[in-house]
Motif scaffolding. Structure first.
Motif, short mmCIF file in Angstrom:
data_model
loop_
_atom_site.label_atom_id
_atom_site.label_comp_id
_atom_site.label_asym_id
_atom_site.label_seq_id
_atom_site.Cartn_x
_atom_site.Cartn_y
_atom_site.Cartn_z
N ASP A 125 -8.85 106.33 -43.27
CA ASP A 125 -8.77 107.66 -43.87
C ASP A 125 -7.35 108.20 -43.92
N HIS A 126 -6.53 107.92 -42.89
CA HIS A 126 -5.18 108.49 -42.85
C HIS A 126 -4.07 107.45 -42.95
N TYR A 172 -1.12 108.45 -34.29
CA TYR A 172 -2.25 109.26 -33.83
C TYR A 172 -1.96 109.89 -32.46
N SER A 208 -7.35 108.80 -49.99
CA SER A 208 -7.28 108.91 -48.53
C SER A 208 -6.81 110.32 -48.14
N GLY A 209 -6.98 110.66 -46.86
CA GLY A 209 -6.70 112.02 -46.40
C GLY A 209 -5.23 112.35 -46.18
N THR A 257 -1.35 111.18 -44.31
CA THR A 257 -0.90 110.81 -42.96
C THR A 257 -1.48 111.72 -41.87
N ILE A 258 -1.81 111.13 -40.75
CA ILE A 258 -2.36 111.88 -39.60
C ILE A 258 -1.33 112.88 -39.07
N ASP A 294 -13.27 107.29 -39.19
CA ASP A 294 -12.09 107.29 -40.08
C ASP A 294 -11.51 105.88 -40.25
N LYS A 352 0.41 107.46 -50.03
CA LYS A 352 -0.93 106.94 -49.80
C LYS A 352 -1.13 105.64 -50.57
N GLN A 405 0.00 115.14 -40.59
CA GLN A 405 -0.33 116.48 -41.09
C GLN A 405 -1.07 117.28 -40.02
N TRP A 406 -1.91 116.57 -39.24
CA TRP A 406 -2.69 117.23 -38.19
C TRP A 406 -2.00 117.20 -36.82
N SER A 419 -2.73 105.54 -40.95
CA SER A 419 -1.74 105.78 -39.90
C SER A 419 -1.98 104.85 -38.71
#
Length: 306
Positions: free
Chosen positions: A50-51, A58, A118-119, A121-122, A20, A113, A124-125, A53
Motif C-alpha cells: 500500500d505504501h 515504517y 497506492s497510498g 509513502t508511509i 497493507d 509511486k 506521510q503518516w 515503503s
C-alpha cells in the motif's frame, strides 16, 4: 516461543504479507525480533504494497531503536530518516554523496509511486505531508542536526525552512541579505505555500506570502492556497491570503471548484468541519467579491451567509 516455532517450521513465512502488504519485518517491535527475522531470510528493504515503503521507513517515528538496528544491518536510508533519528553522521553522508538531497521532501516527487493507486509513502503518516529534513529534525528535537542542515542549505532552502517553521526573524534576515531571493525560486518552491495552506499552517503561509511566494501557486489537487484555507474554514488564513490579491474564481484541477466552492463543501465534509469557522470564511470570500454558485449547499450557518 510461538514466533520462532512458526518460522523454524516454515522459513518462507519471513516473506509473508500482512496488512497493507507489510512483511513480518515491517511489524518487528524489538531489535531481537528484527534480528531473528533477518537471520532467517527476511528482506531488509522489502516494500509493502500500500505504501511502497521499507521496514525502516515504517519504524522511524515509533521504533527508532529497531530502525537504528536495521541501519547497522545495512538497510537503505535517506536524509529524512537520518534527520528523524538525529544521526548527524548519516546526514553528512547523504549530503556528501548528493548535495541536492537537501531539497528532499515527503512528496511524490521524491517518493514516486510505482502503482499510481497506492497510498503514497508511509512518511506521510510517520513524518508528515510535504515536510523537509529541517522540519523533521526540529519536530523530533534534534537541534544540532537542524543546524547542520541549515549550514548545508542554499539560501532558498533556508528561506523555506524558516517559513515552514514560522521563524519570522530568520526569514526576514535572509530577505534582508538577499532582497531578490523570491525571484530565484522554482515552481516547486512556490508550491510550498499551497502545501503550507493544505497543512493548515497559518504562520508558514503568512511568511511565505510576505517573502514573495506566488499566491496563486497550485498544490495537491491543483488547488491554490485560498482553496485550502477555505476548505479548512480557516477564516484568518483566508483573510491573510486575500491581502495578497489572489484570483477568486480559479478552479482546482480535480473537482473543478472555486475556493468558495471548497469552503461550502468543507463546512460539511472537510477535515476541520467540526472546528473550522466556515461562516466567517464564506462571508470574507463574498466580501472580497467571490461569486455565489447557482447551487447553494453547506451547513445551515454557511447557507445563511450565502
Amino acid at each position: 516461543g510461538r514466533f520462532r516455532e512458526l518460522l523454524s517450521a516454515d522459513p518462507a513465512l519471513a516473506q509473508a504479507r500482512g496488512g497493507d502488504g507489510q512483511t513480518p519485518l515491517h511489524f518487528a517491535s524489538t531489535v531481537e525480533i528484527a534480528g531473528f527475522l533477518l537471520d532467517h531470510g527476511a528482506d531488509i528493504d522489502a516494500r509493502d504494497i500500500d505504501h511502497e515503503s521499507t521496514p525502516a521507513q515504517y519504524m522511524v517515528r515509533d521504533r527508532p531503536d529497531v530502525c537504528r538496528y536495521l541501519i547497522k544491518r545495512g538497510c537503505q536510508t535517506d536524509l529524512l530518516m537520518a534527520a528523524a533519528l538525529g544521526d548527524a553522521a548519516l546526514v553528512r553522508r547523504h549530503l556528501d554523496a548528493d548535495p541536492k538531497c537537501i531539497h528532499m521532501r515527503v512528496s511524490d516527487g521524491y517518493f514516486p509511486k510505482a502503482n499510481v493507486r497506492s497510498g503514497g509513502t508511509i512518511y506521510q503518516w510517520t513524518l508528515g505531508w510535504h515536510v523537509s529534513a529541517h522540519e523533521v529534525a526540529k519536530r523530533f528535537g534534534h537541534e544540532a542536526v537542524f543546524q547542520l542542515l541549515m549550514e548545508r542549505s542554499p539560501a532558498e532552502v533556508k528561506l523555506l525552512a524558516a517559513c515552514w517553521l514560522g521563524d519570522e526573524a530568520a526569514a526576514h534576515l535572509l530577505l534582508k541579505q538577499q532582497p531578490a531571493l523570491a525571484a530565484t525560486l522554482s515552481d516547486a518552491h512556490h508550491r510550498q505555500v499551497a502545501h503550507a495552506a493544505r497543512n493548515n499552517n497559518l504562520a508558514a503561509v503568512r511568511l511565505m506570502l510576505a517573502a514573495g511566494l506566488a499566491v496563486d501557486a497550485r498544490g495537491q489537487h491543483g488547488a491554490t492556497p485560498l482553496h485550502w484555507a477555505a476548505f479548512h474554514g480557516h477564516a484568518e488564513m483566508v483573510r491573510e491570503i486575500l491581502r495578497h490579491h489572489p484570483p477568486l474564481e480559479l478552479t482546482d484541477a480535480d473537482f473543478r471548484s472555486t475556493p468558495l466552492g471548497w469552503a461550502i463543501h468543507g463546512s460539511e465534509h472537510g477535515w476541520y468541519s467540526g472546528s473550522g469557522n466556515y461562516a466567517v470564511a464564506v462571508e470574507t470570500l463574498l466580501e472580497a467579491g467571490a461569486i455565489v454558485p447557482e447551487k447553494v449547499g453547506g451547513t445551515e450557518a454557511v447557507k445563511e451567509v450565502l
